[in-house]
Every structure is written in structure tokens, then in C-alpha cells.
Design an enzyme around this catalytic site. Structure first.
Site, PDB file in Angstrom:
ATOM      1  CG  LEU A 204      -1.826  -1.227   1.374  1.00  0.00           C
ATOM      2  CD1 LEU A 204      -2.673  -1.104   2.627  1.00  0.00           C
ATOM      3  CD2 LEU A 204      -2.700  -1.404   0.143  1.00  0.00           C
ATOM      4  N   GLY A 245       4.153  -6.630   7.354  1.00  0.00           N
ATOM      5  CA  GLY A 245       3.870  -5.207   7.182  1.00  0.00           C
ATOM      6  C   GLY A 245       2.654  -4.999   6.299  1.00  0.00           C
ATOM      7  CG  ASP A 246       2.767  -1.815   3.354  1.00  0.00           C
ATOM      8  OD1 ASP A 246       3.904  -2.262   3.658  1.00  0.00           O
ATOM      9  OD2 ASP A 246       2.606  -0.928   2.499  1.00  0.00           O
ATOM     10  CD  GLU A 247       6.570  -7.405   0.526  1.00  0.00           C
ATOM     11  OE1 GLU A 247       7.213  -6.689  -0.243  1.00  0.00           O
ATOM     12  OE2 GLU A 247       7.096  -8.225   1.308  1.00  0.00           O
TER      13      GLU A 247
END
Length: 336
Positions: A204, A245-247
Site C-alpha cells: 500500500l 507489514g503492508d506487503e
């Protein structure tokens, strides 16, 4: 337990080679069950009820042989039962728990055994590939969101495969380990069949800014909400994983071409267009998606993810939403 009748041939007939391959695999699984029984001989007590476990394992091998002989996938009820094979062993702590961890362990073991038995019997490669697909899809039926009752089914399966080891605590999605496991299996099958496998990696844009300004709880809420939207946007048979994380990563099922993967990326982008409600704020996020495909871009699961990662950063650099891996991008990354 009752099983449906029928087969791939007309009138319920089956191919002799398929029968031979199915019975060979069933016998191989039965031998593994005997080995498991020997490993827990010292625990043969009324409490551990080893005999019942052994009968269950042998019965499981016969169910698996039926998949190959008839070409039928198991029903949901059969898969729920098979997923509990390892759960019983784990519950009372015998050594059988080490060798029997439910459907995931059986799938990996049976695919290896099936390949070996196919070679030993001289079975046609096409038949072995088709049988591997039947076994893999039947076993994976307990690992994908195949219906609205998936969450309830997963509670039963988690005891067998170790939920904490294979899933992300925040979103409940498969984690990197489980994704790599499935991707490696898909690559192996594609290499055998001469087909293709694709993977998408995404994160993101500006997520760190949201995390820093609204707090980590708000960031976690956003990630959970985003995961729900992605699940709703793609097919139930597709694997969605949170890598950290955001992955995130997506392993679409049955994709043969880059345009197929692009369509999946476009679905995700559309799903993220509407703002998210986070901590009383309306938050907009833009995913950046990288696309890579076996065998064109990578020869194994690890190299495919690296190529998809490079493509993701290329998409981020030009704010294009998604990008497909090219050798030029790999050369640029090395030079940089």
C-alpha cells in the site's frame, strides 16, 4: 461414511492404468500408516487409542486411492473428516502427531509418493500430472476459502496444521511460509505439465504515513479491512497471503497467461478505490502490484517472488497501479 459412485469413463468405468496408480498410492500410504504405528508402539494404551488412529490412517489412504481410481474430488464432508486425522493425534500428544499433521502433511507426502509410484509403474506423464492435480486440489480444499463456512472449517483444520506457523495473526491469511509452500507445489506441477503459474506482490503506497499519523492500531485496522476487500475481489480458489507489514501476495488458481494476472490486479485496484473508514477518518490507499510468471520470469518460488517484487517497485515508481516483470527491470535493479 458413504462415498458417491462414478468415474471419468462412461457408465462408471475407469482406466486400468488409473486403477493401478491409485491402488499403488493407497498401498504406499498404508505402509506409512504402519510405520507411524510402529513409532508409537510404546504408547499403546487405552488412553492413546493407537489402534483407532491406525485404522483411521489406513482408511484415509483408501479414500485417497479412490480419488485417483475414479477421478472424483472428495466431498466437503470427506475433507472435513480427513482434516481431523492429525487433530486426534495432536490432542493426546503421542509421537504420531509428529508424522500426522492433517491434510497439509498428507498432501505433500502423497504428491511425492505419487510421482515416485508413477515412475515405478511407468505410468503416462499425463495421467500422473492429472492424478497429482486431483490429489492436490482435494487436499487443498481444506486450505482455501471455498465457501461461506470456511472460517468454521479452518478452526478444525488449524489444530492439525498449526495455525500460528502457517497464518498471519492479524488478518488470518496464509503467511509467507504457506505461500511459498503452495507456490513451490504449483511450480512443480506446472513444470511437469508444461503450463504456467503466476504470482502478484503488492503493498500500500504511503502506508507508513497513515501508520505514523493515525497510530499502529489504525494501521492494523486498515490492513485487516484491505485483506477483506481483496478476498471479496478475487476467486475463492485464489490464495491471498500477508508477507509482513503492508506487503501481500496473491497466487491465482488456473492462470495461464499474463493477461489473466493483469485482470486479477485490476480487480484488486478496483476494490481499493473506495475509501476505508479508519479511526473516524476516511482513508484512501493505492496498491502497487508487481506481476511475475513461471517459467518466463523465474524458475522457482523464490525467484518468482523476487521478480514480482521488482515489478511492484516499478509500478510504484511510475504510479501505474501494476507492472509486469521484464529483464530490463532486473538489470536496472542490479545496476542500482
Amino acid at each position: 461414511m458413504s462415498f458417491s459412485k462414478g468415474g471419468r469413463g462412461g457408465g462408471g468405468t475407469v482406466e486400468p492404468e488409473r486403477v493401478a496408480l491409485g491402488l499403488a498410492l493407497g498401498a504406499h500410504a498404508a505402509r506409512a500408516a504402519h510405520a507411524s504405528l510402529a513409532a508409537v508402539e510404546e504408547f499403546r494404551t487405552a488412553r492413546t487409542n493407537v489402534e483407532r488412529k491406525f485404522d483411521t490412517l489406513v482408511f484415509a489412504s483408501l479414500v485417497i486411492a479412490r480419488w485417483l481410481v475414479t477421478g472424483e474430488a472428495a466431498s466437503r464432508e470427506e475433507m472435513a473428516w480427513l482434516g481431523r486425522v492429525g487433530e486426534v493425534s495432536v490432542a493426546d500428544g503421542t509421537r504420531l502427531a509428529v508424522t500426522t499433521r492433517g491434510t497439509l502433511a498428507w498432501r505433500d507426502y502423497l504428491l511425492r509418493a505419487l510421482r515416485d509410484e508413477g515412475r515405478r509403474l511407468g505410468s503416462p506423464r499425463g495421467l500422473v500430472a492429472e492424478a497429482m492435480e486431483v490429489v492436490g486440489q482435494s487436499c487443498d480444499a481444506n486450505l482455501v476459502r471455498a465457501s461461506g463456512a470456511y472460517d468454521e472449517k479452518m478452526l478444525e483444520l488449524n489444530a492439525a496444521v498449526g495455525h500460528q506457523a502457517l497464518h498471519d495473526d492479524l488478518t488470518g491469511l496464509p503467511n509467507r511460509r504457506l505461500l511459498l509452500n503452495r507456490l513451490a507445489s504449483e511450480v512443480e506441477l506446472a513444470a511437469l505439465q508444461g503450463t504456467s503459474v503466476g504470482v502478484l506482490m503488492l503493498d500500500l503506497d504511503r502506508f507508513k504515513v497513515i501508520n505514523d499519523t493515525l497510530g499502529h492500531d489504525a494501521g492494523d485496522h486498515l490492513l485487516s479491512s484491505f485483506a477483506v476487500r481483496v478476498r471479496q475481489a478475487v476467486r475463492s480458489s485464489d490464495t491471498i497471503a500477508r508477507l509482513g507489514g503492508d506487503e501481500f501476495a496473491i497466487l491465482p488458481s488456473g492462470t495461464e497467461t499474463v493477461p489473466d494476472l493483469v485482470r486479477t490486479a485490476e480487480k484488486v485496484l478496483r476494490a481499493a478505490r473506495s475509501p476505508f473508514s479508519v479511526a473516524g477518518h476516511r482513508v484512501r490507499v493505492q496498491p502497487s502490484i508487481g506481476i511475475a510468471m513461471f517459467p518466463d520470469h523465474g524458475s522457482d518460488a523464490g525467484s518468482l517472488l523476487r521478480c514480482a517484487d521488482l515489478a511492484m517497485y516499478a509500478a510504484k515508481d511510475v504510479s501505474s497501479g501494476y507492472a509486469v516483470f521484464t529483464r530490463d527491470r532486473a538489470a536496472t535493479a542490479v545496476a542500482g
